[in-house]
Enzyme design. Structure first.
Site, PDB file in Angstrom:
ATOM      1  N   THR A 126       0.840  -1.191   0.000  1.00 23.12           N
ATOM      2  CA  THR A 126       0.000   0.000   0.000  1.00 23.12           C
ATOM      3  C   THR A 126       0.880   1.247   0.000  1.00 23.12           C
ATOM      4  O   THR A 126       1.855   1.308   0.748  1.00 23.12           O
ATOM      5  CB  THR A 126      -0.953   0.081   1.211  1.00 23.12           C
ATOM      6  OG1 THR A 126      -1.289   1.448   1.471  1.00 23.12           O
ATOM      7  CG2 THR A 126      -0.345  -0.463   2.483  1.00 23.12           C
ATOM      8  N   ASP A 128      -0.109   3.897   1.149  1.00 20.56           N
ATOM      9  CA  ASP A 128      -0.472   4.604   2.387  1.00 20.56           C
ATOM     10  C   ASP A 128       0.438   4.251   3.563  1.00 20.56           C
ATOM     11  O   ASP A 128       0.480   4.978   4.545  1.00 20.56           O
ATOM     12  CB  ASP A 128      -1.917   4.286   2.786  1.00 20.56           C
ATOM     13  CG  ASP A 128      -2.941   4.913   1.852  1.00 20.56           C
ATOM     14  OD1 ASP A 128      -2.526   5.626   0.928  1.00 20.56           O
ATOM     15  OD2 ASP A 128      -4.138   4.682   2.061  1.00 20.56           O
ATOM     16  N   ARG A 163       0.242  33.398  -2.948  1.00 18.04           N
ATOM     17  CA  ARG A 163      -0.982  32.668  -2.618  1.00 18.04           C
ATOM     18  C   ARG A 163      -0.706  31.608  -1.556  1.00 18.04           C
ATOM     19  O   ARG A 163       0.441  31.173  -1.377  1.00 18.04           O
ATOM     20  CB  ARG A 163      -1.496  31.918  -3.858  1.00 18.04           C
ATOM     21  CG  ARG A 163      -2.139  32.792  -4.877  1.00 18.04           C
ATOM     22  CD  ARG A 163      -2.453  31.981  -6.121  1.00 18.04           C
ATOM     23  NE  ARG A 163      -3.183  32.788  -7.090  1.00 18.04           N
ATOM     24  CZ  ARG A 163      -3.206  32.546  -8.391  1.00 18.04           C
ATOM     25  NH1 ARG A 163      -2.542  31.520  -8.892  1.00 18.04           N
ATOM     26  NH2 ARG A 163      -3.901  33.321  -9.193  1.00 18.04           N
ATOM     27  N   ARG A 172      -5.836   7.288   3.289  1.00 23.08           N
ATOM     28  CA  ARG A 172      -7.243   7.041   3.643  1.00 23.08           C
ATOM     29  C   ARG A 172      -7.468   7.109   5.154  1.00 23.08           C
ATOM     30  O   ARG A 172      -8.327   7.839   5.633  1.00 23.08           O
ATOM     31  CB  ARG A 172      -7.618   5.665   3.090  1.00 23.08           C
ATOM     32  CG  ARG A 172      -8.834   5.030   3.641  1.00 23.08           C
ATOM     33  CD  ARG A 172      -9.142   3.773   2.892  1.00 23.08           C
ATOM     34  NE  ARG A 172      -9.641   4.099   1.579  1.00 23.08           N
ATOM     35  CZ  ARG A 172     -10.911   4.441   1.332  1.00 23.08           C
ATOM     36  NH1 ARG A 172     -11.784   4.486   2.306  1.00 23.08           N
ATOM     37  NH2 ARG A 172     -11.297   4.728   0.125  1.00 23.08           N
ATOM     38  N   GLU A 222      -6.091  12.931   2.285  1.00 22.43           N
ATOM     39  CA  GLU A 222      -7.499  12.833   1.854  1.00 22.43           C
ATOM     40  C   GLU A 222      -8.438  12.439   2.994  1.00 22.43           C
ATOM     41  O   GLU A 222      -9.611  12.790   2.996  1.00 22.43           O
ATOM     42  CB  GLU A 222      -7.623  11.810   0.717  1.00 22.43           C
ATOM     43  CG  GLU A 222      -7.196  10.422   1.151  1.00 22.43           C
ATOM     44  CD  GLU A 222      -7.224   9.363   0.058  1.00 22.43           C
ATOM     45  OE1 GLU A 222      -7.690   9.632  -1.058  1.00 22.43           O
ATOM     46  OE2 GLU A 222      -6.750   8.244   0.350  1.00 22.43           O
TER      47      GLU A 222
END
Ligand code: F6P
Length: 342
Positions: A126, A128, A163, A172, A222
């Site tokens: 993964t 992640d 900016r 996740r 996310e």
């Protein structure tokens, strides 16, 4: 023995290096025969395979993606799913054992099938880096490298326009990619699922950075939630395992930051770019070693185990160890990083 290899779940740089490591060692040292299941568990359920002779893995460790294809197919669903049907398919094809390369969903399915009597070993995968029982998963290093390069680019355009730039990365349940790429790129705020923050706190970090003459940079995973949110932002329905498809928190945060700070703010979602392309040397080496160790698991009949990295050693651990807990970012790592925020 005839051994079937599958890659399942979201793809990940280094999958091909695992396949190559397993096939080369399996053929050279143990004289085994290999086939590949196409598209993860779908190939197992449908009996859809290709031969994997030595020539098929030539030069593939530097290739991203997976030569076998992948899917999020659930092997317990459909007319040919479930342990009895899969066993019958394996018997028909003369396949004795499966090497399943995948993340939590894949390994959970592998555990259930092993409990039902199938011969399966696992290789954790993964980007992640959220699987417990292994110090690192291959693909994570590549994802961090890609994210860092992209964020460095966002920074230069942010600086030109004065900016605030918000970069959304994958993650996740855990914030490893955000933590590492954010730290590498010098972010003024890193927002991870493990540590909800208020919009006021985020605005304060952004304002501090601007007041010091910097173009503020926010890196958000996310799966991050603000203290006002009950669950991660999801607007694209559920995946095959019933999990919400995440993505879009950066776009949600940008106008809130702009409203609170008065600084023009832009959000960029890096998305699947983090999973594509050439694996780093670190990931190729780790993946190759894991693939070679997976063959040892098969030869030793260590069904229901996966290979894992402990320190610099490759070890064998039970699936349940990997599935019991998520490898979250420890509070001390977040506290350390947050010294640099604002
Ligand atoms: O689990 C790895 C991961 O990349 C997550 O970070 C992300 O939420 C998910 O996969 C995306 O999945 P898909 O490729 O199905 O959109």
């Amino acid at each position: 023995m005839k051994i079937g290899i599958l890659t399942s779940g979201g793809d990940c740089p280094g999958l091909n290096a695992v396949i190559r490591g397993a096939v080369l060692k399996g053929i050279k040292i143990h004289d085994q025969e290999f086939v590949g299941f196409l598209d993860g568990w779908r190939g197992v359920v449908d009996g859809d395979i290709i031969d994997l002779p030595r020539t098929s893995v030539r030069g593939i460790s530097k290739q991203g993606g997976t030569i076998l294809g992948t899917s999020r197919t659930n092997p317990f669903e459909g007319p040919n799913g479930g342990p009895e049907k899969i066993k019958a398919t394996m018997d028909r094809l003369g396949i004795d054992a499966i090497i399943a390369i995948g993340g939590e969903g894949t390994l959970a399915a592998a555990q259930r099938l092993t409990d039902a009597g199938l011969n399966i070993v696992g290789v954790p995968k993964t980007v992640d880096n959220d699987l417990d029982a292994t110090d690192y998963t291959f693909g994570f290093d590549t994802a961090v490298q890609i994210a860092t390069e992209a964020i460095d680019r966002l920074r230069t355009t942010g600086e030109s326009h004065h900016r605030c730039m918000v970069a959304e990365v994958m993650g996740r349940h855990v914030g490893w990619i955000a933590l590492h790429s954010g730290m590498a790129a010098g972010a003024h705020a890193i927002l991870i699922p493990e540590n909800p923050q208020s919009l006021d706190q985020i605005a304060e970090w952004v304002t501090h950075a601007r007041d010091r003459g910097r173009a503020p940079l926010v890196v958000v995973a996310e799966g991050f939630v603000t203290t006002d949110m009950e669950s991660p932002h999801s607007e694209r329905g559920l995946d095959a395992f019933g999990r919400p498809r995440l993505g879009g928190i950066g776009e949600l945060l940008a106008p809130e930051i702009e409203a609170r700070t008065g600084i023009e703010t832009r959000a960029t979602v890096l998305g699947h770019i983090q999973r594509g392309g050439v694996p780093t040397a670190y990931d190729r080496v780790l993946a190759t070693r894991l693939g070679m160790a997976a063959i040892d698991s098969v030869i030793d009949g260590l069904w229901g185990t996966m290979v894992a990295l402990h320190g610099t050693d490759i070890v064998h651990v039970g699936f349940e160890k990997a599935l019991d807990n998520l490898k979250t970012v420890p509070q001390r790592r977040y506290d350390e990083a947050s010294i640099l925020f604002g």
